[in-house]
Design a protein around this motif. Sequence first.
Motif, PDB file in Angstrom:
ATOM      1  N   ILE A 103       0.849  -1.187   0.000  1.00 58.89           N
ATOM      2  CA  ILE A 103       0.000   0.000   0.000  1.00 58.89           C
ATOM      3  C   ILE A 103       0.887   1.240   0.000  1.00 58.89           C
ATOM      4  O   ILE A 103       1.784   1.377   0.846  1.00 58.89           O
ATOM      5  CB  ILE A 103      -0.955   0.003   1.212  1.00 58.89           C
ATOM      6  N   VAL A 104       0.644   2.116  -0.965  1.00 60.89           N
ATOM      7  CA  VAL A 104       1.421   3.348  -1.126  1.00 60.89           C
ATOM      8  C   VAL A 104       0.463   4.495  -1.412  1.00 60.89           C
ATOM      9  O   VAL A 104      -0.700   4.287  -1.762  1.00 60.89           O
ATOM     10  CB  VAL A 104       2.432   3.235  -2.288  1.00 60.89           C
ATOM     11  N   ASP A 105       0.957   5.734  -1.263  1.00 57.98           N
ATOM     12  CA  ASP A 105       0.224   6.853  -1.842  1.00 57.98           C
ATOM     13  C   ASP A 105       0.917   7.254  -3.139  1.00 57.98           C
ATOM     14  O   ASP A 105       1.913   6.632  -3.532  1.00 57.98           O
ATOM     15  CB  ASP A 105       0.082   8.017  -0.853  1.00 57.98           C
ATOM     16  N   ASP A 106       0.389   8.240  -3.829  1.00 58.50           N
ATOM     17  CA  ASP A 106       0.943   8.577  -5.139  1.00 58.50           C
ATOM     18  C   ASP A 106       2.396   9.033  -5.049  1.00 58.50           C
ATOM     19  O   ASP A 106       3.197   8.782  -5.960  1.00 58.50           O
ATOM     20  CB  ASP A 106       0.086   9.639  -5.827  1.00 58.50           C
ATOM     21  N   LYS A 107       2.773   9.670  -3.933  1.00 55.93           N
ATOM     22  CA  LYS A 107       4.151  10.140  -3.802  1.00 55.93           C
ATOM     23  C   LYS A 107       5.117   8.997  -3.526  1.00 55.93           C
ATOM     24  O   LYS A 107       6.200   8.914  -4.125  1.00 55.93           O
ATOM     25  CB  LYS A 107       4.237  11.196  -2.697  1.00 55.93           C
ATOM     26  N   THR A 108       4.761   8.102  -2.604  1.00 57.45           N
ATOM     27  CA  THR A 108       5.683   6.991  -2.310  1.00 57.45           C
ATOM     28  C   THR A 108       5.720   5.992  -3.459  1.00 57.45           C
ATOM     29  O   THR A 108       6.719   5.296  -3.648  1.00 57.45           O
ATOM     30  CB  THR A 108       5.317   6.280  -0.993  1.00 57.45           C
ATOM     31  N   ASN A 109       4.647   5.922  -4.231  1.00 57.33           N
ATOM     32  CA  ASN A 109       4.663   5.082  -5.426  1.00 57.33           C
ATOM     33  C   ASN A 109       5.726   5.579  -6.406  1.00 57.33           C
ATOM     34  O   ASN A 109       6.458   4.792  -7.016  1.00 57.33           O
ATOM     35  CB  ASN A 109       3.285   5.084  -6.090  1.00 57.33           C
ATOM     36  N   GLU A 110       5.838   6.900  -6.516  1.00 58.93           N
ATOM     37  CA  GLU A 110       6.794   7.481  -7.460  1.00 58.93           C
ATOM     38  C   GLU A 110       8.222   7.475  -6.930  1.00 58.93           C
ATOM     39  O   GLU A 110       9.160   7.110  -7.657  1.00 58.93           O
ATOM     40  CB  GLU A 110       6.373   8.921  -7.792  1.00 58.93           C
ATOM     41  N   TYR A 111       8.403   7.849  -5.667  1.00 56.88           N
ATOM     42  CA  TYR A 111       9.745   8.101  -5.163  1.00 56.88           C
ATOM     43  C   TYR A 111      10.354   6.951  -4.346  1.00 56.88           C
ATOM     44  O   TYR A 111      11.577   6.808  -4.323  1.00 56.88           O
ATOM     45  CB  TYR A 111       9.752   9.372  -4.304  1.00 56.88           C
ATOM     46  N   CYS A 112       9.520   6.180  -3.659  1.00 59.10           N
ATOM     47  CA  CYS A 112      10.044   5.186  -2.722  1.00 59.10           C
ATOM     48  C   CYS A 112       9.911   3.754  -3.214  1.00 59.10           C
ATOM     49  O   CYS A 112      10.788   2.920  -2.955  1.00 59.10           O
ATOM     50  CB  CYS A 112       9.339   5.313  -1.367  1.00 59.10           C
ATOM     51  N   LEU A 113       8.840   3.466  -3.914  1.00 57.07           N
ATOM     52  CA  LEU A 113       8.632   2.103  -4.387  1.00 57.07           C
ATOM     53  C   LEU A 113       9.772   1.617  -5.284  1.00 57.07           C
ATOM     54  O   LEU A 113      10.213   0.464  -5.146  1.00 57.07           O
ATOM     55  CB  LEU A 113       7.292   1.996  -5.120  1.00 57.07           C
ATOM     56  N   PRO A 114      10.316   2.456  -6.190  1.00 54.69           N
ATOM     57  CA  PRO A 114      11.444   1.991  -7.012  1.00 54.69           C
ATOM     58  C   PRO A 114      12.687   1.645  -6.190  1.00 54.69           C
ATOM     59  O   PRO A 114      13.513   0.829  -6.618  1.00 54.69           O
ATOM     60  CB  PRO A 114      11.720   3.177  -7.942  1.00 54.69           C
ATOM     61  N   LYS A 115      12.854   2.260  -5.023  1.00 59.30           N
ATOM     62  CA  LYS A 115      13.974   1.922  -4.149  1.00 59.30           C
ATOM     63  C   LYS A 115      13.720   0.618  -3.406  1.00 59.30           C
ATOM     64  O   LYS A 115      14.649  -0.130  -3.089  1.00 59.30           O
ATOM     65  CB  LYS A 115      14.215   3.041  -3.124  1.00 59.30           C
ATOM     66  N   PHE A 116      12.435   0.351  -3.098  1.00 56.27           N
ATOM     67  CA  PHE A 116      12.080  -0.786  -2.252  1.00 56.27           C
ATOM     68  C   PHE A 116      11.987  -2.108  -3.012  1.00 56.27           C
ATOM     69  O   PHE A 116      12.547  -3.125  -2.572  1.00 56.27           O
ATOM     70  CB  PHE A 116      10.747  -0.496  -1.549  1.00 56.27           C
ATOM     71  N   LEU A 117      11.312  -2.137  -4.139  1.00 57.60           N
ATOM     72  CA  LEU A 117      11.013  -3.403  -4.811  1.00 57.60           C
ATOM     73  C   LEU A 117      12.262  -4.222  -5.165  1.00 57.60           C
ATOM     74  O   LEU A 117      12.251  -5.453  -5.002  1.00 57.60           O
ATOM     75  CB  LEU A 117      10.173  -3.151  -6.063  1.00 57.60           C
ATOM     76  N   PRO A 118      13.372  -3.604  -5.623  1.00 58.55           N
ATOM     77  CA  PRO A 118      14.557  -4.423  -5.935  1.00 58.55           C
ATOM     78  C   PRO A 118      15.158  -5.127  -4.713  1.00 58.55           C
ATOM     79  O   PRO A 118      15.933  -6.072  -4.878  1.00 58.55           O
ATOM     80  CB  PRO A 118      15.544  -3.398  -6.518  1.00 58.55           C
ATOM     81  N   LEU A 119      14.814  -4.669  -3.515  1.00 64.20           N
ATOM     82  CA  LEU A 119      15.368  -5.255  -2.299  1.00 64.20           C
ATOM     83  C   LEU A 119      14.519  -6.406  -1.765  1.00 64.20           C
ATOM     84  O   LEU A 119      14.909  -7.082  -0.817  1.00 64.20           O
ATOM     85  CB  LEU A 119      15.498  -4.177  -1.213  1.00 64.20           C
ATOM     86  N   LEU A 120      13.375  -6.630  -2.403  1.00 65.69           N
ATOM     87  CA  LEU A 120      12.447  -7.656  -1.963  1.00 65.69           C
ATOM     88  C   LEU A 120      12.782  -8.976  -2.655  1.00 65.69           C
ATOM     89  O   LEU A 120      12.786  -9.062  -3.881  1.00 65.69           O
ATOM     90  CB  LEU A 120      11.018  -7.220  -2.315  1.00 65.69           C
ATOM     91  N   GLU A 121      13.098 -10.008  -1.859  1.00 65.24           N
ATOM     92  CA  GLU A 121      13.478 -11.315  -2.407  1.00 65.24           C
ATOM     93  C   GLU A 121      12.330 -12.299  -2.202  1.00 65.24           C
ATOM     94  O   GLU A 121      12.173 -12.893  -1.140  1.00 65.24           O
ATOM     95  CB  GLU A 121      14.742 -11.828  -1.707  1.00 65.24           C
ATOM     96  N   THR A 122      11.522 -12.463  -3.248  1.00 65.00           N
ATOM     97  CA  THR A 122      10.376 -13.362  -3.151  1.00 65.00           C
ATOM     98  C   THR A 122       9.866 -13.710  -4.543  1.00 65.00           C
ATOM     99  O   THR A 122      10.017 -12.925  -5.487  1.00 65.00           O
ATOM    100  CB  THR A 122       9.238 -12.721  -2.331  1.00 65.00           C
ATOM    101  N   ASP A 123       9.254 -14.884  -4.654  1.00 62.40           N
ATOM    102  CA  ASP A 123       8.585 -15.286  -5.890  1.00 62.40           C
ATOM    103  C   ASP A 123       7.080 -15.052  -5.807  1.00 62.40           C
ATOM    104  O   ASP A 123       6.350 -15.368  -6.762  1.00 62.40           O
ATOM    105  CB  ASP A 123       8.851 -16.777  -6.171  1.00 62.40           C
TER     106      ASP A 123
END
Length: 367
Positions: A48-68
């Motif tokens: 769950i994100v807002d429009d700002k964290t979707n733009e600025y924070c999600l790209p930093k977070f998703l590559p660090l997530l190790e899951t299938d």
Amino acid sequence: MPYFADSINRRIMQSIQANNYLVHFNQNAYEALNNHLKENKYSNIFVIVDDKTNEYCLPKFLPLLETDLTIEIIEFESGEANKNIETCIEVWNVLTELGADRKSLVINLGGGVVTDLGGFVASTFKRGVNFINIPTTLLSMVDASVGGKTGVDLGNLKNQIGVINVPQMVLIDTQYLETLPQSEMRSGLAEMLKHGLIYDEAYWKQFLNLQSIDYADFDELIYRSVEIKNDIVIQDPTEKNIRKALNFGHTLGHAIEGYFLESEHKTTLLHGEAIAVGMILESYISLHKNLISAEEYTEIKTAIKGIYDDVKFEEEDIDPILELLIHDKKNEYGLIQFALIEGIGKIKINQSVENKLILDAFQDYKS
């Protein structure tokens, strides 16, 4: 106030044990998260994100997530105005449409609005699914994401609807502060100042000359702030006693924030901006109830006004602000309850205050 978000040195710090969950920091946070995903059989993940964290924070977070596992992103519009039950209904509907079940994991990636609302959504969807908070603002790192409070506003009444329910973990990574404007950093700083005023005078003193702070070590100030809040919450998870200390500055601050949010003639205040005013007002009340000295009050007022712009109050603003106090969720038996400081670094809870003293506090603030 200097801009410091881009000069923070991300330290490796020991995790903090909270009530039935851990607060992890920086690089250690993602190791803990990925181990958690390996050890638990989740069906899918909803971020769950807002429009700002979707733009600025999600790209930093998703590559660090190790899951299938399948990862779905749920976005809502940013801002306190959207922290309401209508947004919750929209998110609950999206969770349902995307096949969320009781084995789903919700990850709240954002500021206080996201962690408050996302935690409430997760706590109530199918009578509760697991959630993890990843705060991306200074305010949410030191306050909103820690302690188990979740909820939404009811009109201009702050946090009227919610539950206390702890996350699986909280992950604090100060890299996200690099995405914040200066105003958001100041907003979070207000809660750090509060933690010093109610609990640790030496910590408060560190902020008296902001120019002298080495912001490369700001991680340690954040860590201490989380420690202080956690120490208080552990003693009183459901806010029956000492946890009320955390309401210092918030009784009047929340009323001011709610009034400015709903008034078409006012510019909406950030949470920390309203709490900064509330701390000055409630320090004045503490002074006139003989709980702090004139020197202590002057120190508090001077320090806070040196960081935050003055908020303008007209005579016609005061009555509606006082009216909002009646509905404050901290009130008991119809009485407005204040948490006041009893010397810097100490607190006195369950204090009643007459209206005249509140009016005098507003007059003094404007002087």
